[in-house]
Design a protein around this motif. Structure first.
Motif, PDB file in Angstrom:
ATOM      1  N   VAL A  16       0.881  -1.176   0.000  1.00 13.10           N
ATOM      2  CA  VAL A  16       0.000   0.000   0.000  1.00 13.10           C
ATOM      3  C   VAL A  16       0.912   1.219   0.000  1.00 13.10           C
ATOM      4  N   THR A  17       0.787   2.052  -1.027  1.00 14.93           N
ATOM      5  CA  THR A  17       1.724   3.179  -1.168  1.00 14.93           C
ATOM      6  C   THR A  17       1.093   4.514  -0.787  1.00 14.93           C
ATOM      7  N   ALA A  18      -0.222   4.583  -0.711  1.00 15.66           N
ATOM      8  CA  ALA A  18      -0.846   5.867  -0.361  1.00 15.66           C
ATOM      9  C   ALA A  18      -2.250   5.635   0.176  1.00 15.66           C
ATOM     10  N   ILE A  19      -2.669   6.552   1.038  1.00 15.49           N
ATOM     11  CA  ILE A  19      -4.048   6.525   1.554  1.00 15.49           C
ATOM     12  C   ILE A  19      -4.685   7.860   1.187  1.00 15.49           C
ATOM     13  N   ASP A  20      -5.814   7.781   0.495  1.00 12.57           N
ATOM     14  CA  ASP A  20      -6.579   9.009   0.205  1.00 12.57           C
ATOM     15  C   ASP A  20      -7.735   9.023   1.193  1.00 12.57           C
ATOM     16  N   ARG A  21      -7.562   9.750   2.282  1.00 14.79           N
ATOM     17  CA  ARG A  21      -8.560   9.714   3.351  1.00 14.79           C
ATOM     18  C   ARG A  21      -9.879  10.340   2.919  1.00 14.79           C
ATOM     19  N   ALA A  22      -9.824  11.366   2.072  1.00 15.93           N
ATOM     20  CA  ALA A  22     -11.063  12.032   1.653  1.00 15.93           C
ATOM     21  C   ALA A  22     -11.891  11.082   0.786  1.00 15.93           C
ATOM     22  N   GLY A  36      17.425  -2.955  17.806  1.00 17.34           N
ATOM     23  CA  GLY A  36      16.135  -2.297  18.009  1.00 17.34           C
ATOM     24  C   GLY A  36      15.412  -2.078  16.690  1.00 17.34           C
ATOM     25  N   VAL A  37      14.225  -1.524  16.804  1.00 20.40           N
ATOM     26  CA  VAL A  37      13.369  -1.329  15.623  1.00 20.40           C
ATOM     27  C   VAL A  37      12.817   0.093  15.623  1.00 20.40           C
ATOM     28  N   ARG A  38      12.367   0.517  14.447  1.00 25.95           N
ATOM     29  CA  ARG A  38      11.618   1.779  14.379  1.00 25.95           C
ATOM     30  C   ARG A  38      10.277   1.485  13.694  1.00 25.95           C
ATOM     31  N   PRO A  39       9.236   2.222  14.050  1.00 21.86           N
ATOM     32  CA  PRO A  39       7.922   1.931  13.464  1.00 21.86           C
ATOM     33  C   PRO A  39       7.920   2.204  11.962  1.00 21.86           C
ATOM     34  N   ASP A  40       7.243   1.319  11.221  1.00 22.23           N
ATOM     35  CA  ASP A  40       7.144   1.485   9.767  1.00 22.23           C
ATOM     36  C   ASP A  40       5.901   2.350   9.494  1.00 22.23           C
ATOM     37  N   SER A  41       6.010   3.639   9.780  1.00 29.93           N
ATOM     38  CA  SER A  41       4.802   4.483   9.782  1.00 29.93           C
ATOM     39  C   SER A  41       4.812   5.557   8.696  1.00 29.93           C
ATOM     40  N   ALA A  42       5.651   5.371   7.656  1.00 33.23           N
ATOM     41  CA  ALA A  42       5.733   6.392   6.606  1.00 33.23           C
ATOM     42  C   ALA A  42       4.372   6.618   5.940  1.00 33.23           C
ATOM     43  N   LEU A  43       3.648   5.517   5.760  1.00 28.65           N
ATOM     44  CA  LEU A  43       2.329   5.612   5.099  1.00 28.65           C
ATOM     45  C   LEU A  43       1.375   6.466   5.938  1.00 28.65           C
ATOM     46  N   ALA A  44       1.386   6.227   7.228  1.00 25.84           N
ATOM     47  CA  ALA A  44       0.508   6.986   8.137  1.00 25.84           C
ATOM     48  C   ALA A  44       0.919   8.454   8.178  1.00 25.84           C
ATOM     49  N   LEU A  45       2.222   8.693   8.153  1.00 30.83           N
ATOM     50  CA  LEU A  45       2.719  10.073   8.170  1.00 30.83           C
ATOM     51  C   LEU A  45       2.258  10.801   6.908  1.00 30.83           C
ATOM     52  N   ALA A  46       2.438  10.130   5.760  1.00 31.90           N
ATOM     53  CA  ALA A  46       2.046  10.766   4.496  1.00 31.90           C
ATOM     54  C   ALA A  46       0.539  11.029   4.455  1.00 31.90           C
ATOM     55  N   ILE A  51       2.357   5.555  15.398  1.00 28.30           N
ATOM     56  CA  ILE A  51       1.000   6.031  15.103  1.00 28.30           C
ATOM     57  C   ILE A  51       0.224   6.129  16.416  1.00 28.30           C
ATOM     58  N   ARG A  52      -0.369   7.295  16.656  1.00 26.65           N
ATOM     59  CA  ARG A  52      -1.133   7.461  17.901  1.00 26.65           C
ATOM     60  C   ARG A  52      -2.523   6.849  17.741  1.00 26.65           C
ATOM     61  N   VAL A  53      -2.965   6.108  18.748  1.00 25.60           N
ATOM     62  CA  VAL A  53      -4.304   5.509  18.710  1.00 25.60           C
ATOM     63  C   VAL A  53      -5.000   5.744  20.044  1.00 25.60           C
ATOM     64  N   ASN A  54      -6.343   5.623  20.016  1.00 24.09           N
ATOM     65  CA  ASN A  54      -7.084   5.670  21.275  1.00 24.09           C
ATOM     66  C   ASN A  54      -7.232   4.244  21.831  1.00 24.09           C
ATOM     67  N   ALA A  55      -8.019   4.094  22.867  1.00 20.47           N
ATOM     68  CA  ALA A  55      -8.117   2.790  23.528  1.00 20.47           C
ATOM     69  C   ALA A  55      -8.813   1.743  22.663  1.00 20.47           C
ATOM     70  N   PHE A  56      -9.399   2.155  21.523  1.00 25.05           N
ATOM     71  CA  PHE A  56     -10.002   1.190  20.600  1.00 25.05           C
ATOM     72  C   PHE A  56      -9.184   1.064  19.315  1.00 25.05           C
ATOM     73  N   MET A  57      -7.947   1.545  19.365  1.00 24.97           N
ATOM     74  CA  MET A  57      -6.998   1.437  18.257  1.00 24.97           C
ATOM     75  C   MET A  57      -7.352   2.355  17.091  1.00 24.97           C
ATOM     76  N   GLN A  58      -8.222   3.364  17.336  1.00 24.79           N
ATOM     77  CA  GLN A  58      -8.520   4.316  16.265  1.00 24.79           C
ATOM     78  C   GLN A  58      -7.436   5.380  16.224  1.00 24.79           C
ATOM     79  N   THR A  59      -6.998   5.681  15.013  1.00 22.46           N
ATOM     80  CA  THR A  59      -6.020   6.751  14.839  1.00 22.46           C
ATOM     81  C   THR A  59      -6.744   8.099  14.895  1.00 22.46           C
ATOM     82  N   SER A  60      -6.052   9.157  14.526  1.00 23.51           N
ATOM     83  CA  SER A  60      -6.699  10.475  14.501  1.00 23.51           C
ATOM     84  C   SER A  60      -7.774  10.559  13.419  1.00 23.51           C
ATOM     85  N   ASP A  61      -7.867   9.554  12.558  1.00 22.48           N
ATOM     86  CA  ASP A  61      -8.982   9.424  11.614  1.00 22.48           C
ATOM     87  C   ASP A  61      -9.818   8.234  12.112  1.00 22.48           C
TER      88      ASP A  61
END
Ligand SMILES: Cc1cc2nc3c(=O)[nH]c(=O)nc-3n(C[C@H](O)[C@H](O)[C@H](O)COP(=O)(O)OP(=O)(O)OC[C@H]3O[C@@H](n4cnc5c(N)ncnc54)[C@H](O)[C@@H]3O)c2cc1C
Length: 555
Positions: free
Chosen positions: A84-90, A245-255, A266-276
């Motif tokens: 997955v190379t991109a997310i179009d949230r709209a 050690g490791v680093r999160p593979d979060s480039a997709l989420a950042l973009a 990636i920040r999530v709430n207690a139900f694993m929902q991100t800021s979207d």
């Protein structure tokens, strides 16, 4: 009839595969697509070192599910070798790239779960691109390392965390000459140092060369690879594995503009929902809450990843009944040859760094009744909040029964138990399994004794000549294992009541014994006779450092 929900999952291993399985069990109608960049899904990363060393014999055993079994069991559209190379949230669409053909495709989603995991750290050091420098994350990494190890004789493992220790053990089993290099002055850096002493002894006994407090600065190619360390020392190896050690593979989420934490999780709430709210995330890529303090924390472990993936699916399909994530404890364990070591919750070093108030005791005991054949020693360190007595963390090391104690203590911390609860825990006991007073109870007794002022535990001997060090071990033991501290007075416990006159009542006393228990008994005698007394918690065994037998640690 409602249109079926389209769920797209990015990443098909621990968190992603768990999410897919739970999603299907909750909805037969959902259209579930699982996208995985690599060729495999749902494989057991945790087993990779053991296949390299030959302890796991079958490569197929590591494939918990294959794309084909996932498809047939779960009716999930599994797309491997697809990124997955991109997310179009709209537009609520993701762009896929098929790696073999380099073609792209756009896929709609109603809900998206990101489970992209983490990538091993590979710092930009001179020579790091040498083909003999490996990291271990996938089955393909494992195959490459296993193949290279067949001809390698000298292997350097860089990083003595959980995976580094497992690899050092497995390469040794293969008959290799292993050097383990660790930046910090101890093995297993998450633990507090004295707790890793047994591991160090064990690895040295197995002829693993330990280089602690040093780091690799460069790799110099040649017929063999020379690792040049910060100390300017060199390690020559035919094969190097970095496990730093490791680093999160979060480039997709950042973009995609999702909220990330300070280290890119990636920040999530207690139900694993991100800021979207329509995009969930789980596993090594996320930052969640610490179970004890509620602070943000990232815990890259298999258990949390699986449960978080499951929870994300729960919240998508049963939002009203999904139970919030309680937070992560970081419960982890490792075996290196005959020794196991692990932790749950907070350590002393983390508590100190965070400026949090805590108290601690260290106790020694056997893993089951001492009179029953095969009893093996255990060392357990407990940390708790002084105001409430609530447990904050624990570490355990030993030859048997470490996992059971860590699991009990992880459960106790999760349940918000206190040191008094531990003292009263009713645990399974028969001589082959435990003790009438299990070491977990003992830790509770010792901690509540300390809290109630019955004993003042100290975890080091001060270099203060005003303090009297009283060694209460039997004289033969003192002769065979002398206390590495000049001027200590030896009065065995049995003789103490009759020899109180040998001590100076105007000066403080610290009682010392092998395991901590006798020092406590002696401290009680002295306290009730008007002495100002403390006891060395955990005894000499917990603190004596075999690398520097001349001295015990001082505060
Ligand atoms: C050698 C080793 C030993 C371990 N041992 C233990 C252990 O004993 N105990 C323990 O608790 N944990 C252990 N772990 C950690 C545990 O494996 C991880 O915490 C767990 O796998 C994390 O799950 P995850 O789903 O978040 O990520 P992963 O399992 O890494 O899966 C993420 C997947 O997402 C894919 N991906 C990423 N981005 C994309 C994209 N854009 N498109 C498509 N696919 C993508 C990746 O290819 C990857 O396969 C070990 C890990 C390793 C490597």
């Amino acid at each position: 009839m409602n249109a079926p929900l389209h769920l797209v999952i990015v990443g098909g291993v621990a968190a992603g595969a768990s999410a897919a399985a739970r999603a299907r069990r909750l909805s037969e109608s959902a259209v579930i697509t699982l996208i995985e960049r690599g060729p495999d899904v749902s494989f057991a990363n945790c087993g990779l070192p053991y296949f390299i060393g030959g302890e796991i014999k079958s490569r197929d055993a590591l494939a918990v599910q294959t794309p084909a079994t996932l498809k047939s069991l779960l009716a999930v559209d599994v797309r491997t070798s697809t990124e997955v190379t991109a997310i179009d949230r709209a537009a609520k669409r993701v762009t896929l790239r098929h790696l073999a053909s380099a073609t792209t495709e756009s896929l709609p989603y109603d809900k998206l779960i990101l489970a992209p995991g983490a990538v091993p750290l590979r710092p930009s050091l001179p020579g790091i691109d040498d083909p003999r420098v490996f990291t271990l994350r996938s089955l393909q990494d494992m195959d490459r390392i296993k193949a290279a190890a067949t001809t390698a004789q000298r292997i350097a493992v860089i990083g003595a965390g959980f995976i580094g220790l497992e690899l050092a053990e497995q390469f040794t089993h293969l008959g290799k000459q292993v050097t383990l290099v660790e930046l910090t002055p101890q093995l297993l850096p998450p633990l507090d140092h004295p707790m890793t002493k047994l591991l160090e002894d064990e690895l040295r006994k197995r002829h693993v060369e330990l280089i602690l407090g040093d780091s690799v600065g460069a790799f110099e190619p040649g017929p063999a690879l020379t690792c040049r360390l910060a100390s300017s020392r060199t390690v020559v190896a035919d094969l190097v594995v970095l496990s730093i050690g490791v680093r999160p593979d979060s480039a997709l989420a950042l973009a995609a503009g999702l909220d990330l934490g300070p280290r890119g999780h990636i920040r999530v709430n207690a139900f694993m929902q991100t800021s979207d709210a329509d995009i969930y995330a789980a596993g090594d890529a996320i930052e969640t809450e610490d179970l004890v303090t509620g602070d943000p924390v990232a815990v890259p472990l298999g258990g949390p990843a699986n449960r978080q993936g499951r929870l994300a699916a729960d919240h998508i399909f049963r939002p009203a009944s999904a139970r919030p994530y309680p937070g992560a404890l970081g419960t982890a364990i490792v075996r290196a040859f005959d020794v196991a070591a692990g932790l749950t919750g907070w350590t002393e070093k983390r508590l100190r760094a965070a400026g949090r108030d805590f108290r601690t005791v260290t106790v020694n005991d056997n893993h089951h009744a001492g009179y029953f054949p095969g009893a093996k020693p255990l060392l357990l360190k407990l940390l708790w909040a002084p105001d409430t007595g609530r447990l904050l963390g624990a570490q355990c090391t030993g030859l048997a029964g470490v996992d059971k104690r860590l699991d009990v203590l992880a459960t106790a911390i999760t349940g918000g138990l206190t040191i008094d609860d531990l003292a009263q825990l009713e645990l399974a006991y028969a001589p082959p399994f435990g003790a009438a007073k299990d070491i977990v109870n003992l830790a509770g007794f010792t901690a509540s004794n300390a809290r109630d002022g019955l004993v003042t535990p100290v975890d080091a001997l001060p270099d203060d000549p005003a303090v009297q060090i009283l060694d209460v071990r039997p004289p033969p033991l003192v002769a065979s294992h002398p206390l590495p501290r000049a001027g200590a007075l030896n009065i065995p416990l049995g003789a103490l009541r009759g020899r109180l006159g040998e001590l100076d009542r105007t000066r403080p006393v610290i009682t010392v014994c092998a395991l901590g228990k006798t020092a406590y008994f002696a401290a009680r005698i002295l306290a009730q006779n008007g002495f100002q007394v403390s006891a060395l918690t955990g005894g000499i065994r917990a603190h004596f450092d075999p690398r520097s037998p001349a001295k015990l640690p001082t505060p």
